[in-house]
Structure formats: structure tokens, C-alpha cells
Design an enzyme around this catalytic site. Sequence first.
Site, PDB file in Angstrom:
ATOM      1  CB  SER A 267      -0.111  28.177  -7.486  1.00  0.00           C
ATOM      2  OG  SER A 267       0.413  27.798  -6.237  1.00  0.00           O
TER       3      SER A 267
ATOM      4  CB  SER B  77      11.129   6.140 -14.438  1.00  0.00           C
ATOM      5  OG  SER B  77      10.048   6.957 -14.759  1.00  0.00           O
ATOM      6  CB  SER B  78      11.729   9.770 -10.609  1.00  0.00           C
ATOM      7  OG  SER B  78      10.688   8.916 -10.263  1.00  0.00           O
TER       8      SER B  78
ATOM      9  CG  ASP C 297       6.747  16.380 -27.548  1.00  0.00           C
ATOM     10  OD1 ASP C 297       6.890  16.093 -26.348  1.00  0.00           O
ATOM     11  OD2 ASP C 297       6.283  15.585 -28.381  1.00  0.00           O
TER      12      ASP C 297
ATOM     13  CE  LYS D 298       4.613  26.647  -2.449  1.00  0.00           C
ATOM     14  NZ  LYS D 298       5.860  27.378  -2.483  1.00  0.00           N
TER      15      LYS D 298
ATOM     16  CG  HIS E 148      -1.641   1.301   1.427  1.00  0.00           C
ATOM     17  ND1 HIS E 148      -2.678   1.732   0.623  1.00  0.00           N
ATOM     18  CD2 HIS E 148      -1.439   2.298   2.331  1.00  0.00           C
ATOM     19  CE1 HIS E 148      -3.084   2.924   1.035  1.00  0.00           C
ATOM     20  NE2 HIS E 148      -2.344   3.295   2.074  1.00  0.00           N
TER      21      HIS E 148
ATOM     22  CB  THR F  13       4.782  25.054   4.427  1.00  0.00           C
ATOM     23  OG1 THR F  13       6.026  24.386   4.198  1.00  0.00           O
ATOM     24  CG2 THR F  13       3.664  24.195   3.917  1.00  0.00           C
TER      25      THR F  13
ATOM     26  CE1 TYR G 157       7.994  19.970   2.715  1.00  0.00           C
ATOM     27  CE2 TYR G 157       9.738  18.407   3.198  1.00  0.00           C
ATOM     28  CZ  TYR G 157       8.790  19.314   3.629  1.00  0.00           C
ATOM     29  OH  TYR G 157       8.625  19.543   4.961  1.00  0.00           O
TER      30      TYR G 157
ATOM     31  CG  HIS H 171      11.749  15.308  10.685  1.00  0.00           C
ATOM     32  ND1 HIS H 171      11.479  16.473  10.026  1.00  0.00           N
ATOM     33  CD2 HIS H 171      11.159  14.349   9.954  1.00  0.00           C
ATOM     34  CE1 HIS H 171      10.757  16.222   8.955  1.00  0.00           C
ATOM     35  NE2 HIS H 171      10.543  14.938   8.895  1.00  0.00           N
ATOM     36  CG  HIS H 172      11.506  10.620   8.691  1.00  0.00           C
ATOM     37  ND1 HIS H 172      10.229  10.255   8.353  1.00  0.00           N
ATOM     38  CD2 HIS H 172      11.778  11.707   7.946  1.00  0.00           C
ATOM     39  CE1 HIS H 172       9.754  11.078   7.444  1.00  0.00           C
ATOM     40  NE2 HIS H 172      10.670  11.977   7.179  1.00  0.00           N
TER      41      HIS H 172
ATOM     42  CD  GLU I  68       9.009  10.493  -3.479  1.00  0.00           C
ATOM     43  OE1 GLU I  68      10.002  10.819  -4.158  1.00  0.00           O
ATOM     44  OE2 GLU I  68       7.906  10.196  -3.985  1.00  0.00           O
TER      45      GLU I  68
ATOM     46  NE  ARG J 149       3.963   3.769  10.340  1.00  0.00           N
ATOM     47  CZ  ARG J 149       4.710   4.478   9.496  1.00  0.00           C
ATOM     48  NH1 ARG J 149       5.692   5.238   9.951  1.00  0.00           N
ATOM     49  NH2 ARG J 149       4.496   4.452   8.199  1.00  0.00           N
TER      50      ARG J 149
ATOM     51  CD1 TRP K  36       6.257   3.680   3.767  1.00  0.00           C
ATOM     52  CD2 TRP K  36       7.512   4.455   2.097  1.00  0.00           C
ATOM     53  NE1 TRP K  36       6.547   4.997   4.029  1.00  0.00           N
ATOM     54  CE2 TRP K  36       7.312   5.504   3.018  1.00  0.00           C
ATOM     55  CE3 TRP K  36       8.270   4.720   0.945  1.00  0.00           C
ATOM     56  CZ2 TRP K  36       7.845   6.776   2.845  1.00  0.00           C
ATOM     57  CZ3 TRP K  36       8.790   5.995   0.777  1.00  0.00           C
ATOM     58  CH2 TRP K  36       8.589   7.005   1.717  1.00  0.00           C
TER      59      TRP K  36
ATOM     60  CG  HIS L 212      11.245  14.850   5.044  1.00  0.00           C
ATOM     61  ND1 HIS L 212      10.281  14.301   5.852  1.00  0.00           N
ATOM     62  CD2 HIS L 212      10.840  16.107   4.790  1.00  0.00           C
ATOM     63  CE1 HIS L 212       9.348  15.197   6.081  1.00  0.00           C
ATOM     64  NE2 HIS L 212       9.650  16.299   5.456  1.00  0.00           N
TER      65      HIS L 212
END
Lengths: 311, 555
Positions: free
Chosen positions: B275, B176-177, B111, B338, B82, B335, B264, B309-310, B262, B457, B146, B260
Site C-alpha cells: 500500500s 517477544s512478539s 523513537d 484490497k 523449515h 482481501t 494474517y 478450517h484447518h 498468525e 505432505r 511446525w 490462523h
Amino acid sequence: MFSSSPFNPVSPQEQVISHLFIVMLIILTGIFVLVAWLVTYNCIRYRHRKGAPLPPQRTGLKWLEIVWTALPVLLLAVIFVLTVRAMHHSDPDTPQRTPDIVLIGHQWWWEVRYPHAGVTTANEIHLPVGQAQLVEFRSADVIHDFWVPQLGRKMDMIPGHPNRMWLDVTQTGTYLGVCDEFCGAQHAWMRLRVLAQPPDHFRNWLRQQQTVPAQPTGNMAEQGRHIYQQYTCGNCHAIRGTPQNQVQVAPDLTHVASRETLGAGVLNNSPQNLAKWMRNPQAIKPACYMPDFHLNGQQVQELVAYLETLR
Amino acid sequence: MSDIVIPRGLVAEPPAPPSTRRGLWRWLTTVDHKDIGILYLWASLIFFVAGGIEALLIRWQLAVPNNHLLSPEAYNQIFTMHGTTMIFLVANPALFGLANYIVPLMIGAGDMAFPRLNALSVWLVYFGGFILYYSFLSGGAPDAGWFAYTPLSEISYNIGNGVNYWDFGLLLMGMSSVLTSINLIATIITMRTPGLSIRRLPLFAWMVLVDSFLVIMALPALNASLVMLLVDRYLHGGFFNPALGGSAVLWQHYFWSFGHPEVYIVILPAFGVYSEVIPVFSRKPIFGYEFVALSSVAIAVLSFAVWAHHMFAVGMGHSLDAVFAFGSMLIAVPTGVKIFNWIATMWQGSIRFTTAMCWAIAFIVTFTIGGLSGVAFAVVPIDWQTTDTYFVVAHFHYVLVGGTVFGIFAAIYYWFPKITGRMLSERLGMWNFWTFVIGFHLTFFIQHFLGLMGMPRRVYTYPNLPWWGAFNMISTIGALVTLVSVLIFVWNLYVSARHGAIAGDNPWDGWTLEWATSSPPPPENFHRIPPVRSRRPLWDLAHPEDPDWAREGAV
């Protein structure tokens, strides 16, 4: 609802965390209410109305940008100071002496050692109230995590990276804890109890745990002891007073009958539940490392009779 | 040498001929950025269904205490799949798909800069997803979570093939990314139509640009650590194995130094969507354009200074904890900037409550909850209590669903007319919106309380402690409401693509260049590009009496 939560502290360390948490909840709720109010106000006040002219094409306001950048910075500076202060109060420095308690995480149970007394037990920590205990956290396999919300911070138990902290419980009682780092198939049933006792009760308990259990008497129990040997239970479990008194693969059973739970919290400890466990541990805690020995009813009863003598 | 003509912009390959092929062969061989964008969106939808089924199984299992519906092994595979699916196969492809389709149109390009590389990128996602899901058929899906903490993911504790499939699948998606991001950066930097300076770039393109830099800096950390894990698993290396002299914690540093950013990576393009949507439906230009754009740069830079912080529970020592707490608090500032700018965009506007706008408004409120609980996690002693509990599960779903998923929904309701030429049903859209928002909050708000009550969890079941069963049941009911919502959404896509009202070029009265071409756009994108003299070229066309460029000149 929050009886065994961080908001019901029983140690000065957790008192600090609980207090800071409540302060933060108030601040954060305030900010949320502000944002939600602004959004709601805009949605009602500035909703499109038929025939209304185009709104003014405003592109920004520099002073407003400065305000909503600077104010959060100031607020966060205050929060940061509170944070650092609380860190030191809720997790005081630890000395380099022999710890009072060594807690070792295993897939999926807790080994609890008292190095001064030479006692080893499992899945429950006994503590004297009002006497801070220096605890060392280790792991025998993967990463586990010690978490008893009412006592204070959690601490990872990492192979090759021992951690230390103080446990300083000020109220007698039983506190529920759990492994809080995913550690494999039975992570869910790696539960823990902390029993905080008056110091004299704790001393009695420790003395009791130091004794070597007497040879079992009675036919059933003796038969049970025989089965224990025959099925090589001692390859994984230790019982002091038997030849296998050192192994640490599975919980030490020297005083198993005096504990509150079985299988790290999956069952309450009673002769009936012990029999259930023995009949097939895989049905109760699937994928745990204790195999199903396919014991018959008679053998189970005899083993239970033996293990119940280990008080 | 002299007969080589270098076309405008950076075109390293000969321009691809417009595809005249039809049917399946066309989709397999396409190099058109619009087709590729659609392929990305299809991947995202397919895996959204898979990840959603996994989510429902999780909630079904946890609905009551001591449930035996799923075995612990099956449950651990399902929550691992998941998380992996939703991050790498839903959020990433949806955002890259939107970027692929929309960004070239927004900047008036024909293109992407590298069309064939673009095709490679999308097929790598499909291939990676296929490898990941093939693990179910090969004896077991990955089951180490994950983020696959070592040594649990090492061969000593995980002898199945699941983690290997996870590792290879992620490597392909990671490559790919990176390739897509290089492509997007090249496109945005070199292929903007004349007049579209970087200070006039639509904010969606701005955020995609910042995002792409973030990807090419963060993903290599993941790719490298995936290779190291493979070395450990296949070649008995010992990078992360303390028994062989490695470090179990090292993996966490590597993984989160990708992981982390990721977060963002999947939120910045969604910020870009809001926006665009909020100004158009408030009938005003974005408030504080420069601040919205530059706060993204601040977020991107700071996102590399927050990863540990993780790991506050690891026992890194107070000094290191404090450093990362500081960074994590700081990132709340851009943040917040925004959020306030979006609110100020609505202020004095003339707000149209289209479905796209409703998603954006719901986002502001929902994301604020997740952002504020995020600040709580930066307060180290609070993190020491709440990390790895259901409180953190609630937190990151508020951020990732309330931020990214709401953004994807907003984007689809906003740009579906451009992509298909037909409008999505607003009536079904409203049903979709309200059921989703109610179902989402029902599922996740209560999980804050469960975490504070001591529920960790990643547990396949839990004891029958006071209130735990009731709260989990409420959460499961919320998940079922969300299921209804997703079914409405899929139905809306299906019906509207066939029978929806004809959209026309510019159904929302938008101001950016994608609305200046037909819906769907022709293969070459534009027959004629309007002059770009401000941030809102179509506003200037429609309002010659009050053009933006006059205002911009004043600023």
C-alpha cells in the site's frame, strides 16, 4: 495422470465432490483471469512514458468499492449453499449400529477388522461393490488419517474420538490410499489399498479369512514355525491357531501370504520380498517398530516357508 | 510532584541517550529503534538462509522416488525446522524489523515508546532462535511438524528433547512478539507528530497497528498451549493425552486459534508495504484509503472466526464445519477489496517498473492464486480431499511467499536506500526478481497437481507412481533456480551497501515522512518535521499549487 485422483470418482459421494471441485475450478479460474488481465492491462496501458504529465490524483470511487464488495459476497453466498449441499451428499449421516468395518490406525500400518465375521487383516480393505459399508475409524496411538482420493472424503483417526462414515464403492478395482496426517517417522510408508470386489468374491474372501490355517507340513515350514515361536514373534503378531492369537501390536499374520503388500506398501508381497524384509526390516522401513532379529539366511528361508503357508 | 515534566506522548522511561558507542558493543547495547530494526532484519536474513538450506534438503530428498539420501528421522526434523524457522524466525522478525525501523519515521517520532523493551524484544528473538537451533547439537531437532499435533508431540511418542527446545524457543519468540506489539501500539497511538491524525496515518503504519492488536490477542493462545504441552511433557499432565483423559483435538483448537491469525499477522504488514509501494510508483495516491485500512480491521476480526478450517478432516460434525466454512469464505471479501484497490491505484497511473514495484505487481498475481485456492479450502468437501496434501503445500506457499516474502523483498528494495543511504542495484534487482518469480512458480505450481494426484505432505519419500517422479523433479529444479536468486539478492545487499549509488533523502519521490529526513536518518530521526496537513505531507510540499489537503477538505 489423474487416474487415482479425486477427479476419477468410483463412489456416488466422491462424484459429488468431484463435480463441485470442477465447478469451483471454473469459477476461480475466471476470477484469476479477470485479475491477471486487469494487472496486465494496467502495466501496459499506464506504464510511465518520458515527459508524460502527472496522472490525475484520484483518491477513490465509492460506488466502485460497493460493487467489488457486494459482488464477491453474492458469489460466496452461492458457493456456500453449494458447499453445504455437497457436504450432506458426500458425507451422509451414519447410524449407531455395529459398523461393518473397523479401521484402526497404528504407527505405521492399518488394522482392518470385520466385526460381523470376526476377521482381522492389515493394510488392505476388501469391500463388496454396490453395498455401502459403515466404517468406524479409530487410532491405537497418534492421529492418522484415512484418505483414498477416488472414494470420497478423508477422515482423521483420532485416539479417544472414533469417527464414522460410509464407503460406497460402485466399481470393482484396487484403489490406492495413504495416511494423510503426519504420524511420525514412517508416515510416508503408511499406505493402504482398497480392493472393491463383486459381492460373491468378497464373500469368498471373507470365508477364506475366517478359516484357521492348517498346521504347516514339510520340514522347512515346520522349522519356520519353530523359529517363529523361539524368536517370540507372537509377542507382537497374532496368528490364529497359535497360542498368540489376540495381540494387536503389529499386523495379524493369520493370512499374511494372501495380501498384496508388505510393511504397509513399502514392498510388494512375494516370497523374495518377505525374505528381504525378514533379513532386516530396519533397512527397508527405517525406524519401524519391528527390530532386526539378525536371522541367518537359513532361518529366513524357513520363516518365509512357514509364513507362505498362511494363505 | 510539580517538577515532573511529562513529555509529549507516552514515555514511561527516561529518553535513551543517542548511542556514541561503536562496533559490536554498540549493537549489543543499542536501544535505538533503527538499530533494533536492523538487528531484526539480520535475524531474519540469517534464519532465511538456514530455512532455505532446509528447503533445499527437502527438495533434494524428494527429487526422485524412493530416495534414501535422508533418513526419515532427519527429514522429519528438517521439515519441522523449515516451517518453524520460516514463520517465527524469518517472517515475524522481518516484518517487526521493518515496522521498528520505518513506523517511528513515518509518524515523525524520535523513537519507539519503550526503547529498552524494544531491545529486550529483539534479543528474545535471537535467544529463542538460538534455543531452537541448539536442539540440533543436543541430540535432535524437533520432528513433530511446525504445529506439533498431540499426541505425536507428547512424551509417549516423542521422547527426544527436540520438542522441548521447540516449545521453549517458541515461548520466547511469542513473548517477544507480544512485547513488540504493545510497543508498536503505544508508539502509533501516542507519538504521532501533530497533524498526523489516525485518518492520515500511512497505510503501512495502519496495517502494523492492526497487526499488533492481532498479535496481542492471538499469541497468548499459543503461549498458553505451549505451557500446557510443557506440563504434559515434564510433569505428566494430561491436557492433550487421551490415555490420561485429555483430548488430542484440544491442541488443534488452541494451536489454530493462534495459528490462523498468525497467517494474517505475517501478511498484514506486507499488505502495508504494497500500500506504500504501489501508489509511489504509480504516482497516484492509494485508491480507497479508508477501504484499504478498514478491510484490514475486518480481516483481523474475522481471522478469529476461521481457525477450524484447518480441522475439517477431524470429524467435528457438519454444523461446526459449515460455521467455519462461512467465516473462511467471508474473509475473502476484505482481501478482495484490497486487491481491487491496489489494481485501481495503478489504473490511470504512470507506472515506474522499479524492482520494488515489480515485486508488488508479481504479488498481486501470485497472491491471487493462493487466495483463490484458499477459497477452495473453505469449500468443505474440497478441503476433505485436499487438506494435508501437496495441494495445501502449494496453497500456503503461494500465500506466504507470494504475499509475505514478496512484500519483504519489495520493502527492502524500497527502504534500503533510507536505511543505508545507498541504492540497491536495480540491474541485480531485476535478476533477483525474475529468477525468484520463475523459480517460485516452477517449484510450487506443479505441487497443486501432485496433491490432486494423491501425494500427501510431510512424506520423506514416495513410491514411483506415474508422473510423481517427473513432477517432483521439476519442483526441485524450481528450488534450485530460487537458490540462484537468493544468492543474487545477498550479493546485491553486500555490493550495494558498499558501492551503491548515494540515495539522497528521497530517491523515489515518496510522500511519507520517512523520506523527509536524511538517509540514513540521524539518531534523533528528524532535525525538522514538515507540517502534516494531509496523508501525503511531502506531496503538499512539492505541489503547493495542488495540495492534498485541499482535496481532503473536499471529501
